[in-house]
Design a protein around this motif. Sequence first.
Motif, PDB file in Angstrom:
ATOM      1  N   GLY A 291       0.787  -1.223   0.000  1.00 45.33           N
ATOM      2  CA  GLY A 291       0.000   0.000   0.000  1.00 45.33           C
ATOM      3  C   GLY A 291       0.821   1.276   0.000  1.00 45.33           C
TER       4      GLY A 291
ATOM      5  N   LEU B 122       6.270   5.598   2.384  1.00 43.32           N
ATOM      6  CA  LEU B 122       6.022   6.436   3.549  1.00 43.32           C
ATOM      7  C   LEU B 122       7.153   6.333   4.567  1.00 43.32           C
ATOM      8  CD1 LEU B 122       2.220   5.721   4.101  1.00 43.32           C
ATOM      9  CD2 LEU B 122       3.241   7.784   3.128  1.00 43.32           C
TER      10      LEU B 122
ATOM     11  N   LEU C 276       1.221  12.712   2.509  1.00 50.59           N
ATOM     12  CA  LEU C 276       1.256  11.394   1.899  1.00 50.59           C
ATOM     13  C   LEU C 276       2.045  11.411   0.598  1.00 50.59           C
ATOM     14  CD1 LEU C 276      -2.451  10.224   2.359  1.00 50.59           C
ATOM     15  CD2 LEU C 276      -0.458   9.414   3.621  1.00 50.59           C
TER      16      LEU C 276
ATOM     17  N   ALA D 145       0.603   6.764  -2.239  1.00 51.10           N
ATOM     18  CA  ALA D 145      -0.511   6.627  -1.305  1.00 51.10           C
ATOM     19  C   ALA D 145      -1.717   7.453  -1.747  1.00 51.10           C
ATOM     20  CB  ALA D 145      -0.069   7.038   0.095  1.00 51.10           C
ATOM     21  N   ARG D 146      -1.467   8.631  -2.239  1.00 55.82           N
ATOM     22  CA  ARG D 146      -2.579   9.506  -2.655  1.00 55.82           C
ATOM     23  C   ARG D 146      -3.325   8.968  -3.858  1.00 55.82           C
ATOM     24  NH1 ARG D 146       1.260  13.660  -2.179  1.00 55.82           N
ATOM     25  NH2 ARG D 146       1.283  13.885  -4.448  1.00 55.82           N
TER      26      ARG D 146
ATOM     27  N   CYS E 179      -1.098   2.727   8.311  1.00 51.28           N
ATOM     28  CA  CYS E 179      -2.395   2.364   7.718  1.00 51.28           C
ATOM     29  C   CYS E 179      -3.497   3.300   8.198  1.00 51.28           C
ATOM     30  CB  CYS E 179      -2.741   0.927   8.067  1.00 51.28           C
ATOM     31  SG  CYS E 179      -1.834  -0.286   7.101  1.00 51.28           S
TER      32      CYS E 179
ATOM     33  N   LEU F 264      -3.438   6.214   5.992  1.00 52.80           N
ATOM     34  CA  LEU F 264      -4.034   5.955   4.684  1.00 52.80           C
ATOM     35  C   LEU F 264      -5.557   5.984   4.765  1.00 52.80           C
ATOM     36  CD1 LEU F 264      -1.761   3.032   3.407  1.00 52.80           C
ATOM     37  CD2 LEU F 264      -1.785   5.373   2.567  1.00 52.80           C
ATOM     38  N   LYS F 265      -6.117   5.372   5.802  1.00 54.13           N
ATOM     39  CA  LYS F 265      -7.570   5.359   5.961  1.00 54.13           C
ATOM     40  C   LYS F 265      -8.111   6.763   6.189  1.00 54.13           C
ATOM     41  CE  LYS F 265      -7.756   0.663   7.842  1.00 54.13           C
ATOM     42  NZ  LYS F 265      -8.080  -0.170   9.036  1.00 54.13           N
TER      43      LYS F 265
ATOM     44  N   ASP G 169      -7.028   9.362   5.019  1.00 54.95           N
ATOM     45  CA  ASP G 169      -6.999  10.085   3.748  1.00 54.95           C
ATOM     46  C   ASP G 169      -8.026   9.527   2.760  1.00 54.95           C
ATOM     47  OD1 ASP G 169      -5.518  12.186   2.221  1.00 54.95           O
ATOM     48  OD2 ASP G 169      -5.120  10.500   0.871  1.00 54.95           O
TER      49      ASP G 169
ATOM     50  N   ARG H 196      -8.397   6.219   1.772  1.00 53.17           N
ATOM     51  CA  ARG H 196      -8.035   5.018   1.024  1.00 53.17           C
ATOM     52  C   ARG H 196      -8.811   3.813   1.571  1.00 53.17           C
ATOM     53  NH1 ARG H 196      -6.880   7.591  -2.915  1.00 53.17           N
ATOM     54  NH2 ARG H 196      -7.793   9.218  -1.622  1.00 53.17           N
TER      55      ARG H 196
ATOM     56  N   VAL I 169      -8.437   0.590   2.662  1.00 57.01           N
ATOM     57  CA  VAL I 169      -7.334  -0.269   3.092  1.00 57.01           C
ATOM     58  C   VAL I 169      -7.809  -1.222   4.178  1.00 57.01           C
ATOM     59  CG1 VAL I 169      -5.058  -0.327   4.189  1.00 57.01           C
ATOM     60  CG2 VAL I 169      -5.584   1.444   2.519  1.00 57.01           C
TER      61      VAL I 169
END
Length: 374
Positions: free
Chosen positions: A266, A271, A294, A298-299, A324, A327-328, A330, A332, A334
């Motif tokens: 991911g 990162l 990010l 990731a973006r 993670c 990421l969530k 933002d 995503r 995941v």
Amino acid sequence: MNVHYMESRFGPQGWAYWPEREDLSIEFMRLLGAAQEGGSAVAECCVTAGRIDVSDDNSWYGEWKRLADANHERGNKAFSKGYVLTARGNWLRAINYYQSAALPFDWTDEKYRVAVESMRRCAREYVGHGSPRGEVVSIPWPSGYPLEGYFLPAPDSSRRAPAVICIGEPGQRKEEYLYKVARYARERGIALLAVDLFGAGPDTRFDEVVGRSDLEMTIGCIMDYLVDRDDVDEGRIAIVADGWGSSFVARGIAFDDRFAAAVCDGGLWDLVERTFLRDRLAFPAGGIVGDMGLSRVARNLKCPVLISTGERGWLKAERVRELCDGLKADGRDVTLKIFTSEETAAMQGHADNPTLANEFIFDWIVSRLGMPAQ
């Protein structure tokens, strides 16, 4: 069995067959784990390990190659008598043993080349005598360097089937996916394309390719090949990045919106590297990567992503959770699965129990491809 406790190297539940050779001990553990998938036999592995002089790489090579040759020949004899299932079982184990034999040597070494060529021969025999029959395929890639893959069609050939691409980081070979993941795809009605970056044959220019700055273009080329097949459902293609020691696959899918699901890091390694750079340059802290935000990888993740790792992997579990969560936050899609030492599959690449990890991974893929639970 001469097993030594290795808390400092493998964690509280770890062990090593040869404490002085951590690389060979990890490889031996991988071989034992492969037995669950038909990639080895525990008794054969233990007898062979007992004959090895671990201070001599030639001893390692000779013993594993002898075992691989024996399985290869046994498979050939079974095939000559019409016992195809027995033949394929022996060829599958031989693939793994040849791979282990080559481990201590550089790709330019003659021993390495002999073992790898024998491994490739077994893989072709295994793929070519499956039911349904598989294919050795060539995938165009820039600069006249075609990639080679093994395509194993779905059991139901009457209609287009979902497919999964399995690829490792540069340096990992596609042959191991024939025992690691093939049955999980087949049992769920999914076609499998196993591919690596070594090209076709022992004399490929891998050292040139692996240094390319646009290595992630490989993923798009592989997808181009699959969507052109008339037996693959182009709307239901997933990808599994085996081992994820970098963001190679994540970079590939970030800018290709044709994937329905992905199992990879991911972009976590990107990162981590950005965080390291921030700390080295004394940037102010803030968020998961300071003021740097990010990464582009990731973006740009668009499809659902499963991050599957173990608490004894290269990245600490708490760090993986932290990244993670970023990421969530933002937006995503995941899913994170961290296997603990108590349940096993906790080592890097789930080497200690690949079965447990693959069951979870392929059930997740089925759910994301909109397939019925099996």
